[in-house]
Design a protein around this motif. Sequence first.
Motif, PDB file in Angstrom:
ATOM      1  N   ALA A 150      82.959  39.460  33.611  1.00 44.46           N
ATOM      2  CA  ALA A 150      82.010  38.684  34.402  1.00 44.46           C
ATOM      3  C   ALA A 150      80.809  39.520  34.819  1.00 44.46           C
ATOM      4  O   ALA A 150      79.715  38.991  35.020  1.00 44.46           O
ATOM      5  N   ALA A 151      81.004  40.837  34.919  1.00 47.90           N
ATOM      6  CA  ALA A 151      79.918  41.752  35.291  1.00 47.90           C
ATOM      7  C   ALA A 151      79.199  42.308  34.069  1.00 47.90           C
ATOM      8  O   ALA A 151      78.444  43.283  34.176  1.00 47.90           O
ATOM      9  N   GLY A 152      79.422  41.694  32.906  1.00 48.08           N
ATOM     10  CA  GLY A 152      78.710  42.102  31.697  1.00 48.08           C
ATOM     11  C   GLY A 152      79.371  43.211  30.918  1.00 48.08           C
ATOM     12  O   GLY A 152      78.748  43.796  30.027  1.00 48.08           O
ATOM     13  N   GLY A 153      80.647  43.500  31.232  1.00 49.74           N
ATOM     14  CA  GLY A 153      81.341  44.567  30.543  1.00 49.74           C
ATOM     15  C   GLY A 153      82.241  44.075  29.424  1.00 49.74           C
ATOM     16  O   GLY A 153      82.406  42.880  29.206  1.00 49.74           O
ATOM     17  N   GLN A 154      82.850  45.046  28.722  1.00 51.93           N
ATOM     18  CA  GLN A 154      83.765  44.739  27.631  1.00 51.93           C
ATOM     19  C   GLN A 154      85.152  44.347  28.125  1.00 51.93           C
ATOM     20  O   GLN A 154      85.940  43.783  27.367  1.00 51.93           O
TER      21      GLN A 154
END
Length: 382
Positions: A150-154
């Motif tokens: 959700a925070a743009g990570g993998q």
Amino acid sequence: MAPAFFIGLMSGTSLDGVDGVMAQIDRAGRLRVTAHAFVPFEASFRADLLQLNQSGPDELHRSALAGNEIARHYAQVTQDLLQATSMKPEEVTAIGAHGQTVRHRPLEFDGDADRRQAAVGYTLQLINPALLAELTGIDVVADFRSRDLAAGGQGAPLVPAFHQGVFGQPATCVAVLNIGGISNLSVLHANGQVQGWDCGPGNALMDYWCARHTGQAYDHNGAWAAQGHVNQLLLAQWMTESFLQRLPPKSTGRDLFNPAWLEHHMGALSDSHEWAPQDVQATLTEFTALTCASDVKRHAADAKSLVVCGGGALNAHLMRRLVHHLPGVTVVSSADRGLPPLQVEAAAFAWLAFKNIHRETASLTSVTGARGARILGAVYPR
């Protein structure tokens, strides 16, 4: 403050079963394993999980029931750990339950450039954590990966921060390689920076090929591979996979490295070649060793040692190939650093549960590429 007890439960992409540890963790996050237990998956259930790695009929129904069954396996491991330590459920602060990954497609599908909406994608770990809490009488922390997505990570890998605490050495670069179904590398730099990513296949393709041609679930000690010869034509074909050339952060799974991938790449050459099964096994082992060693050379050239954990650390032939490809690097099992290979990932999820209960961030932006460190996991009270 006295150390608290946490249970860590992990079932990985090898799909062999559930590893669990009872871990004593002090307030500084220092961990000591006091017991280990393992419950295997039945062959029929393993087949069900493999089918859920790809699209098929009635997926929602089958996934929900599989999540319930995963919870029951996890509950059995928990009971085994309680019995081994003569502990009661109320003496355990929480269970860290990873669940079974059946799909991992981060940062794909749902982006919209016109609306400046970045893709989130999804990662799916099957488990019914509410059922696990009900069966064990212990608080459960689960769903560790989606917050990072959700925070743009993998959303993966999540273990490098744990590796730093367990295997890091002051002013020394150490590499830690976990070889499960997929292989992932943590680089613990001498300056304190931590990196981590998925290298490519670990045991998944080797296990598939071994089961197909010998009926055995895995190649014990790599003995069958050691009887074969590496086919350089096949190896070169596999090494063209674009994922291997991508720079971190990156993660993968059976979504990519699966039997269809293998058959596709072999089919591209099979019109004029026949492959002896043991030669393919030798080449698959070399493929895993070479992709891992190449990442060490490319991103951790100053590493003094490579600590290997996961089931791959028990494959003597694979370990020899890593030594061959990494001259000047001391290649050791994690057992030589105080934590047996099959306990490392389960211990990591006990530690992640500890971090969640204390409302502490556990993700590393240098590893997953997220916009910031996040508190990972959701709590299901007993």
